[in-house]
Each structure stands twice: as C-alpha cells, then as structure tokens.
Design an enzyme around this catalytic site. Structure first.
Site, mmCIF file in Angstrom:
data_model
loop_
_atom_site.group_PDB
_atom_site.id
_atom_site.type_symbol
_atom_site.label_atom_id
_atom_site.label_comp_id
_atom_site.label_asym_id
_atom_site.label_seq_id
_atom_site.Cartn_x
_atom_site.Cartn_y
_atom_site.Cartn_z
ATOM 1 N N ASN A 121 49.414 35.284 38.942
ATOM 2 C CA ASN A 121 49.283 36.699 38.062
ATOM 3 C C ASN A 121 50.866 37.419 37.982
ATOM 4 O OD1 ASN A 121 49.413 38.268 40.107
ATOM 5 N ND2 ASN A 121 47.155 38.730 40.174
ATOM 6 N N TYR A 122 51.054 38.301 37.215
ATOM 7 C CA TYR A 122 52.125 39.132 37.021
ATOM 8 C C TYR A 122 52.001 40.287 37.894
ATOM 9 C CZ TYR A 122 52.691 35.748 33.298
ATOM 10 O OH TYR A 122 52.960 34.797 32.467
ATOM 11 N N HIS A 123 51.205 40.281 38.830
ATOM 12 C CA HIS A 123 51.395 41.368 40.086
ATOM 13 C C HIS A 123 50.732 42.907 40.117
ATOM 14 C CE1 HIS A 123 54.835 38.457 40.436
ATOM 15 N NE2 HIS A 123 54.461 38.532 41.579
ATOM 16 N N VAL A 124 50.494 43.330 38.485
ATOM 17 C CA VAL A 124 50.247 44.681 38.352
ATOM 18 C C VAL A 124 48.970 44.887 39.084
ATOM 19 C CG1 VAL A 124 49.340 46.116 36.512
ATOM 20 C CG2 VAL A 124 51.378 44.542 36.077
ATOM 21 N N VAL A 259 35.315 20.877 43.390
ATOM 22 C CA VAL A 259 33.879 21.073 43.396
ATOM 23 C C VAL A 259 33.358 20.509 41.969
ATOM 24 C CG1 VAL A 259 31.724 22.272 43.382
ATOM 25 C CG2 VAL A 259 33.396 22.592 45.112
ATOM 26 N N HIS A 527 42.998 38.426 31.216
ATOM 27 C CA HIS A 527 41.770 39.326 31.869
ATOM 28 C C HIS A 527 40.430 38.769 31.576
ATOM 29 C CE1 HIS A 527 44.780 42.616 32.193
ATOM 30 N NE2 HIS A 527 45.335 41.720 33.026
ATOM 31 N N HIS A 571 44.186 46.201 34.376
ATOM 32 C CA HIS A 571 44.495 44.902 34.632
ATOM 33 C C HIS A 571 43.364 44.506 35.919
ATOM 34 C CE1 HIS A 571 48.500 44.325 32.491
ATOM 35 N NE2 HIS A 571 48.162 45.421 32.509
HETATM 36 C C1 LIG Z 1 49.441 34.288 34.403
HETATM 37 C C2 LIG Z 1 48.114 35.518 34.704
HETATM 38 C C3 LIG Z 1 48.718 36.744 34.935
HETATM 39 C C4 LIG Z 1 48.061 37.765 35.079
HETATM 40 N N1 LIG Z 1 48.434 39.071 35.504
HETATM 41 C C5 LIG Z 1 47.710 39.686 36.067
HETATM 42 C C6 LIG Z 1 48.543 41.116 36.492
HETATM 43 O O1 LIG Z 1 49.639 41.447 36.308
HETATM 44 N N2 LIG Z 1 47.431 41.985 36.962
HETATM 45 C C7 LIG Z 1 46.270 41.944 37.222
HETATM 46 O O2 LIG Z 1 45.519 42.784 37.711
HETATM 47 N N3 LIG Z 1 45.795 40.803 36.806
HETATM 48 C C8 LIG Z 1 46.461 39.880 36.152
HETATM 49 N N4 LIG Z 1 45.945 38.581 35.906
HETATM 50 C C9 LIG Z 1 44.389 38.553 36.008
HETATM 51 C C10 LIG Z 1 43.806 38.154 37.479
HETATM 52 O O3 LIG Z 1 44.763 37.649 38.254
HETATM 53 C C11 LIG Z 1 42.382 37.763 37.216
HETATM 54 O O4 LIG Z 1 41.606 38.694 36.827
HETATM 55 C C12 LIG Z 1 41.864 37.759 38.720
HETATM 56 O O5 LIG Z 1 42.810 37.170 39.830
HETATM 57 C C13 LIG Z 1 40.636 36.620 38.969
HETATM 58 O O6 LIG Z 1 40.130 36.462 40.223
HETATM 59 P P1 LIG Z 1 39.039 35.338 40.339
HETATM 60 O O7 LIG Z 1 38.720 35.452 41.724
HETATM 61 O O8 LIG Z 1 38.187 35.611 39.284
HETATM 62 O O9 LIG Z 1 39.683 34.301 39.856
HETATM 63 P P2 LIG Z 1 40.900 33.075 40.488
HETATM 64 O O10 LIG Z 1 41.742 34.110 41.206
HETATM 65 O O11 LIG Z 1 41.480 32.375 39.549
HETATM 66 O O12 LIG Z 1 40.268 32.057 41.490
HETATM 67 C C14 LIG Z 1 39.407 30.953 41.330
HETATM 68 C C15 LIG Z 1 39.614 29.794 42.079
HETATM 69 O O13 LIG Z 1 38.791 28.916 41.992
HETATM 70 C C16 LIG Z 1 39.602 27.609 41.905
HETATM 71 N N5 LIG Z 1 38.510 26.707 41.276
HETATM 72 C C17 LIG Z 1 38.036 26.720 39.953
HETATM 73 N N6 LIG Z 1 37.316 25.959 39.628
HETATM 74 C C18 LIG Z 1 37.134 25.197 41.054
HETATM 75 C C19 LIG Z 1 36.330 23.856 41.185
HETATM 76 N N7 LIG Z 1 35.672 23.289 40.233
HETATM 77 N N8 LIG Z 1 36.381 23.265 42.511
HETATM 78 C C20 LIG Z 1 37.532 24.006 43.246
HETATM 79 N N9 LIG Z 1 38.180 25.303 42.915
HETATM 80 C C21 LIG Z 1 37.929 25.680 41.976
HETATM 81 C C22 LIG Z 1 40.932 27.762 41.185
HETATM 82 O O14 LIG Z 1 41.584 26.901 41.276
HETATM 83 C C23 LIG Z 1 41.112 29.201 41.717
HETATM 84 O O15 LIG Z 1 41.931 29.025 42.966
HETATM 85 C C24 LIG Z 1 46.473 37.713 35.496
HETATM 86 C C25 LIG Z 1 46.236 36.262 35.276
HETATM 87 C C26 LIG Z 1 46.929 35.057 35.059
HETATM 88 C C27 LIG Z 1 46.381 33.885 34.928
#
Ligand SMILES: Cc1cc2nc3c(=O)[nH]c(=O)nc-3n(C[C@H](O)[C@H](O)[C@H](O)COP(=O)(O)OP(=O)(O)OC[C@H]3O[C@@H](n4cnc5c(N)ncnc54)[C@H](O)[C@@H]3O)c2cc1C
Ligand SMILES: *[C@@H]1O[C@H](CO)[C@@H](O)[C@H](O)[C@H]1NC(C)=O
Ligand SMILES: *[C@@H]1O[C@H](CO)[C@@H](O)[C@H](O)[C@H]1NC(C)=O
Ligand SMILES: *[C@@H]1O[C@H](CO)[C@@H](O)[C@H](O)[C@H]1NC(C)=O
Ligand SMILES: *[C@@H]1O[C@H](CO)[C@@H](O)[C@H](O)[C@H]1NC(C)=O
Ligand SMILES: *[C@@H]1O[C@H](CO)[C@@H](O)[C@H](O)[C@H]1NC(C)=O
Ligand SMILES: *[C@@H]1O[C@H](CO)[C@@H](O)[C@H](O)[C@H]1NC(C)=O
Length: 626
Positions: A121-124, A259, A527, A571
C-alpha cells in the site's frame, strides 16, 4: 499505465531475513495446529503475533505470495506504486467493465506478498472518526466495536515516532491520541516539499471550508499525513508483527502456497465445521492441514469471499451454477462490496520542486534511489503524499435532498482531498514537460455497492470483481460537489504564485462536462470492504457475527478488511489493524474461558479418508466427493 515504471531488482538492498518461514509443505513441523490462518497480510500477521504471545498455542500462517525480503519497492516508500500491478507481488485482478465508468476495467491491486496489502500500500495510516466505530457497534449490536472500547487497541498497535524536526507553530499530531509502545511505527513526512507550506497557508486563508487538522488520524480538516514509515523505510505487518514473532517456536509461516478451499470436517450440532484447508504450491499434489481450534480467513476482501464460495459457503444459486455443493446458503458472501474512488485534477505549476522530473527521468530516479539507499532520506523516503484533508459538505447542499446523508455521523467526512506534488493518474498520462500539482477528490461515503463472485469453480481462476462504481446518482453528485470545493481550494491566494493554470479547466463548464471527466478518470483508492460483512446474529444478512464467526459454520472465522459492513471514512489499513487486534482478544478470551473444550475431539475426527492419503496429500477428485 503504471505510476512508476522502472525495472525491479536493479539494486540489492540488504534486508533482515525472516526466520521460521517455510516454502515447502514437507518442511512444516506438523499438519495440525491450534490455529490455521489463511493469508499473512495486514490482519493475518496481527493474529500470528497475538495468538503466539502465549507459547502454548501453535499457529500456522499460509501465504500465497513470496517473501518481502529485498523487494525494493516494498521497502522504499516512494517506489510503492511500482510494486503493483502485473508483478509477482500483485494478484493482478481487474474490475468488470462498467458503462458508469466509460466501460473501463480498473486494475484492482492486492498485495501478493508477505505482509499482503500492508507491504504494497501507499503507507497512509489513520483510524477514522469515532463515528465509524460507533456505527459498526450499532450495526452489529456489539458495543465492543464502539470507539470507547476500540481506542485501547491504538496503543497496543502503534509506535508513533516523534518528528525529528520541530513541528513549528501548529501541532502536526496530537500526542495523547497515539501510542508509542505498540508494534507498528508510524511517522510524519520526513522529506519537506515546497508546496507543503502553501497548503498550510491555504488552510489559514480558508479556515471555514478547509480547516487545519492537528491530527489526520481521525479528525476533520486538512493536515499532515501519518504513514507506516520509519526512518525512511516501509513498515508492514510483516516487518513489524511477524518479524517480532518469528523466533517463537510455535509459529510457522508457509509462503508461496495458495489455499484452494476449506475442508468441511465434522458437524457440531448440525453446523458444518471447517477445520481443514487444502493448499498447493502449484507444483506437487495439493496437501491439507488442520486446525484444532479454528481456521481464520485473513485473505482480504477479494480472497476471503472467493475461498468461502469455493468451499460451498455463499449464495446457493451462484454456487450451483459452478457445480459447487452448497454447505451453507448465505446470499451475503461477496456482496456489499464498498470502496473509495478518486478523481484526479491537475494544475500546471511554477518552479521545479515537484517530483515530475524524477518520474520522467530514469537517471534522476536512479540518483534519488542511490541517495535513499545510503541515507534513507530524500524524496524516496516519503510516501505519495505529505498532506491531505477530510471534509463535510455544507448542510444546505442540495445533494442530500434526494439521498439521506450517508456519512457515519456528524464528525465523519463526505469527501477527502489528497495533495500530491506530482502528476498522479493511472488514466491520464503525464505530459512530456512541465511541473504539476495533483488534487485528488475522494468519495468518502459511497452508497453504491458491488460484489465479488466466482468466475469458475477452479481456485486458480480469478474471481469476478464488480464494484458497481458510480451506479448511484448520489456518488457522482458528491464527486461533482467535491470537485467544485477542490477548485475553491486551488484558487486560494496562497497558490497564486505557484499554480499557473488548471489542466482540466473545461471539465468545470457544466455538470455534464464534470460528469464526463469523472467517468473517464475515476480510479480506486484500493479500500475494498464489505464482502465478509459483520452483522447481528439475528440479522437476515451478513457473513460473520460480531465475534467474526462465519454464520452457520463451526471452527471458522474471518478477520480482515472484508468484515467492515461499510467502508470506513478513511484509508483502511488502520481500521483493519484495529479489527485484527480486537479479534485476537475475542479469540484468546474464548479459548481461555474453556468454552471450546468440548470440541477437542474434533481434532481426531477431522478428515474421513486418511487411509487413501497417508502422506497428508489428497487429490482434487477425492475432494469433489465432499
Ligand atoms: C496499492 C494499494 C495502496 C493502498 N494504499 C493504502 C494507504 O495508503 N493507506 C491505507 O490505509 N490503506 C491503503 N490500502 C488499503 C489497505 O492496504 C488494505 O485495506 C488492507 O491492507 C487490507 O488488509 P487485509 O488484511 O484485509 O488484506 P491483505 O493485507 O491484502 O492480506 C490478504 C493476504 O492474503 C493472501 N491470500 C489471499 N488469498 C489467499 C489464498 N487463497 N491462499 C493464501 N493466501 C492468500 C494475500 O496474498 C495477502 O497477503 C492500499 C491497498 C493497495 C493494494
Ligand atoms: C506448542 O504448542 C503445543 C500445543 O499445540 C504445546 O503443547 C507446546 O508446549 C508448545 N511448544 C512450546 C515450545 O511452547
Ligand atoms: C501477476 O502478473 C505478473 C506479470 O505477468 C506475474 O509474474 C505474476 O505471477 C502474476 N501474479 C499472480 C498472482 O498470478
Ligand atoms: C459501453 O458499452 C456499451 C455496450 O457495449 C455501448 O453501448 C456504449 O456505447 C459504451 N460506452 C462508451 C462510453 O464507450
Ligand atoms: C447489504 O447490507 C445491507 C445493510 O447495510 C443489508 O440490508 C443487505 O441485506 C445486504 N445485502 C446483502 C446481499 O447481503
Ligand atoms: C536511520 O537510518 C540511518 C541511515 O541508515 C541510520 O544512520 C540511523 O541510525 C537510523 N536512525 C534510526 C533512529 O534508526
Ligand atoms: C448554503 O449556505 C451558504 C452560507 O449560508 C450560502 O452561501 C449558500 O448559497 C447556500 N447554498 C445553497 C445551495 O443553498
């Protein structure tokens, strides 16, 4: 189309290795663990850390993506946009083309790497207004989600770094609202930019519309971004939670392993239990592992609903159309997808203190990377923005005539403005010359809802992602209103010597031209939430209850961004971290209280055909029988 395009791996950056990380199933210490966590992402690694604080519990975390070690754009903050899409570190999803956005399909980036989207992500980093949490508590009927109860997790989670430089006359953050003893370092921008002072001057000039915010983690107004950056390097759930836990003997992390689906194990009181998962590294026969206590899905807002659907938990009609036997008919799985979108506006500016030349000129980029490698300073040490703001529309705005105010409460924003010191857009390419300021207007409280569905019963096929952006009139009207407010901000006298002219001035000719610009250029803030929504136990919708257990199942929980039933006003990484921190407490409390003792027999009873697969491997055709 990529915001930053340069070849990956041009330089070798030495990054501390993770221990206890396996790439081969055969090397795992066991096929049975107390907890199996699917996805070593933002939320998954919080659980890995918290559930192993007590050494007596064994935990396996399974991650599809590779290690984040030595992956430069996952370490150097300003290089983050180069990490995705179409790299080994992204799932490379795209959205279904929609007429509401000019038939465009948008790359839907998701981290496919240790740390998940917290590495991409972009760190915010923000938490959001108390209103967001209080609304969550109201929706779920669980006061444990209210801000009063959640706030303590800020201090467990966060390790705020004191700014090196003096903040000057205005506070840049409110110290009391932050933790300094937690796990994830958060800091204010390290590299100052000329435009920063003009932006602050504009808040003084227009205090009614654009008040200064002394702390952007959850308070309305415009101020300094707080980022998951420490001393010029990215801080993800991998570099923090996971790295702090990885010497613990009972934590195993299996990477480069996907998985494929959950395995129904035994039934408890009629509810199907899902204490097993089928996994594959894409090479050998799929294997399975089991959880004595439970399987926790932390695969994110796309991965989690996809796995539920593949496992027979979802809308029956959809599952049947792919030949999947329905074990739990739940029409909400994958639905209520809710997300933030932004529309870019660009301004040609005077002076050379923007980052445009850096982005156009590989030699300058190499030099800046070189400087950062030695000092961890300079433009590469910053995220993509130093400042941003969160605002409400005036209460007499006509857009609420036909739509009730969708903000989560009176202190929650309707829109956000991000300020970038360079030409930012994945749709409109940067002109060959010139310096630019980008003001991005974000729809804070969208009302359109989309969905994630299976495209096939094959776990290796990407799911269908249809966010239905701009399919509700309010969403477009709000972006129009935000654009006009943004224009007022850009007209502040503070910018009169800086801004030469708006690039998209003709967009403001009429509502129609503005709508046209919005449809053509709208892009995502990444998001996504809602596809595994929390709701009350008694609700006739929702995927998990307020304790994050998947409705109608046993031994299965979801802990990731997907459980937010609406997109938080800010964010989403901070709100995801807080959900995961509380989830860890919920889980630990439950097992400590012995409520699950009676279920230990399930460990012996988990899989009915072990003789045909003595080595722990099972064929896909065997699974078809389930
Ligand atoms: C490019 C980008 C920029 C962003 N910028 C910001 C920002 O600046 N500030 C902010 O607050 N938020 C930002 N976000 C959003 C924020 O990062 C997400 O909302 C948050 O990290 C989601 O967390 P999570 O635990 O739900 O999913 P994730 O952190 O995506 O974790 C899911 C994990 O599960 C793994 N996975 C998925 N399916 C499987 C499977 N079948 N088997 C094994 N592993 C699997 C994935 O590879 C991943 O590692 C950004 C997101 C992106 C993609
Ligand atoms: C690891 O977890 C198991 C329970 O699964 C427990 O019996 C064992 O004592 C733990 N090992 C250590 C080193 O704490
Ligand atoms: C995404 O695309 C890149 C480049 O084509 C590829 O190397 C990578 O394996 C893809 N990611 C996934 C998860 O398939
Ligand atoms: C989008 O696609 C539809 C159906 O193919 C077509 O009728 C419409 O003209 C297209 N719109 C744009 C803006 O290209
Ligand atoms: C979506 O969420 C709303 C509550 O916000 C609920 O009423 C509706 O039933 C949900 N839809 C689905 C398909 O779950
Ligand atoms: C920050 O990084 C620099 C350069 O690597 C190093 O010299 C310094 O000690 C670091 N500071 C802290 C507080 O870690
Ligand atoms: C809303 O109120 C402001 C200030 O009172 C006024 O300037 C503006 O014209 C009003 N707007 C509408 C749409 O009524």
């Amino acid at each position: 189309m990529r915001l930053l395009d340069y070849s990956l791996g041009i330089v070798c950056f030495v990054w501390t290795a993770n221990a206890a990380v396996y790439t081969k199933f055969e090397d795992l210490p066991s096929v049975s663990f107390d907890y199996v966590i699917v996805g070593a992402g933002t939320a998954g690694n919080v659980l890995a850390y918290r559930l192993t604080e007590d050494a007596s519990a064994s935990v396996l975390v399974i991650e599809a993506g590779p290690s984040d070690e030595n992956v430069l754009p996952a370490i150097a903050p300003f290089l983050a946009p180069g990490l995705t899409p179409n790299t080994p570190y992204d799932w490379n999803y795209t959205t279904v083309p929609r007429e509401s956005i000019d038939n465009r399909s948008i790359p839907y980036n998701r981290g496919h790497i240790l740390g998940g989207s917290s590495s991409a992500n972009y760190h915010v980093h923000q938490y959001g207004p108390p209103d967001d949490y209080d609304k969550l508590a109201a929706i779920t009927g669980d006061n444990g989600w209210s801000w009063d109860k959640i706030k303590k997790y800020v201090y467990k989670h966060e390790k705020f770094r004191k700014p090196v430089q003096d903040a000057g006359e205005e506070k840049r953050y409110i110290q009391e609202d932050h933790g300094t003893q937690g796990i994830v370092p958060v800091s204010l921008p390290g590299h100052h930019q000329a435009v920063d002072d003009l932006v602050i001057a504009a808040t003084r000039e227009l205090p009614h519309d654009f008040p200064y915010s002394p702390d952007t983690s959850g308070i309305l107004g415009l101020g300094w971004a707080q980022s998951t950056i420490d001393n010029g390097t990215r801080q993800s759930s991998s570099t923090t939670y996971l790295r702090s836990a990885n010497s613990r003997p009972n934590l195993s992390v299996l990477i480069e392993t996907q998985v494929l689906k959950l395995l129904p194990t035994s039934r408890n009181g009629g509810k199907p239990a899902f204490r097993g998962v089928l996994l594959s590294n894409g090479e050998s026969t799929p294997n399975y592992v089991f959880a004595k206590n439970e399987v926790i899905l932390s695969a994110g807002s796309i991965g989690t609903p996809q796995l539920l659907l593949l496992s027979g938990i979802g809308p029956k009609e959809d599952l049947e159309s792919h030949g999947i036997h329905t074990l739990v008919d739940n029409p909400s799985v994958g639905h209520n997808f809710s997300d933030h979108i932004y529309v870019p506006y660009h301004f040609a500016v005077r002076g050379a203190d923007t980052l445009d030349d850096l982005l156009r000129n590989p030699a300058l980029m190499q030099a800046a990377i070189g400087e950062w490698m030695v000092t961890q300073k300079g433009p590469i040490s910053n995220g993509v923005l130093n400042q941003f703001g969160f605002f409400r529309f005036p209460s007499n705005t006509s857009i609420f005539d036909s739509t009730p105010d969708p903000a989560t409460g009176p202190n929650a924003p309707h829109w956000e403005m991000m300020i970038c010191n360079f030409w930012l857009s994945r749709v409109l390419s940067i002109p060959p010359t010139g310096n630019f300021l980008s003001l991005l207007t974000v729809l804070g409280a969208p009302i359109s809802r989309g969905f994630v569905k299976l495209s096939s019963a094959d776990p290796l096929h990407k799911p269908i992602i249809d966010p239905q952006y701009l399919t509700k009139d309010y969403d477009t009207a709000a972006l129009r209103e935000a654009a006009r407010a943004m224009k007022k901000f850009a007209s502040a006298k503070a910018f009169s010597d800086f801004i030469i002219e708006p690039v998209e001035s003709s967009a403001f000719d009429s509502d129609e031209t503005l709508d046209d610009h919005i449809r053509k250029t709208v892009d995502i803030v990444f998001h996504a939430v809602g596809t595994g929504s929390m709701s009350k136990d008694s609700a006739n919708w929702g995927v998990v209850n307020s304790k994050l257990k998947v409705k109608g199942t046993d031994g299965l929980r979801v802990v990731d961004a997907s459980v937010w039933p609406f997109v938080p006003s800010v964010h989403t990484q901070g709100p995801t971290y807080l959900v995961a921190e509380r989830a860890a407490d919920i889980i630990l409390d439950e097992y400590k209280s012995g409520a699950w003792d009676g279920l230990l027999h399930l460990a012996q009873n988990v899989w009915s055909s072990p003789d045909s697969s003595p080595s722990g491997s099972v064929t896909l055709s065997q699974l078809g029988d389930l």
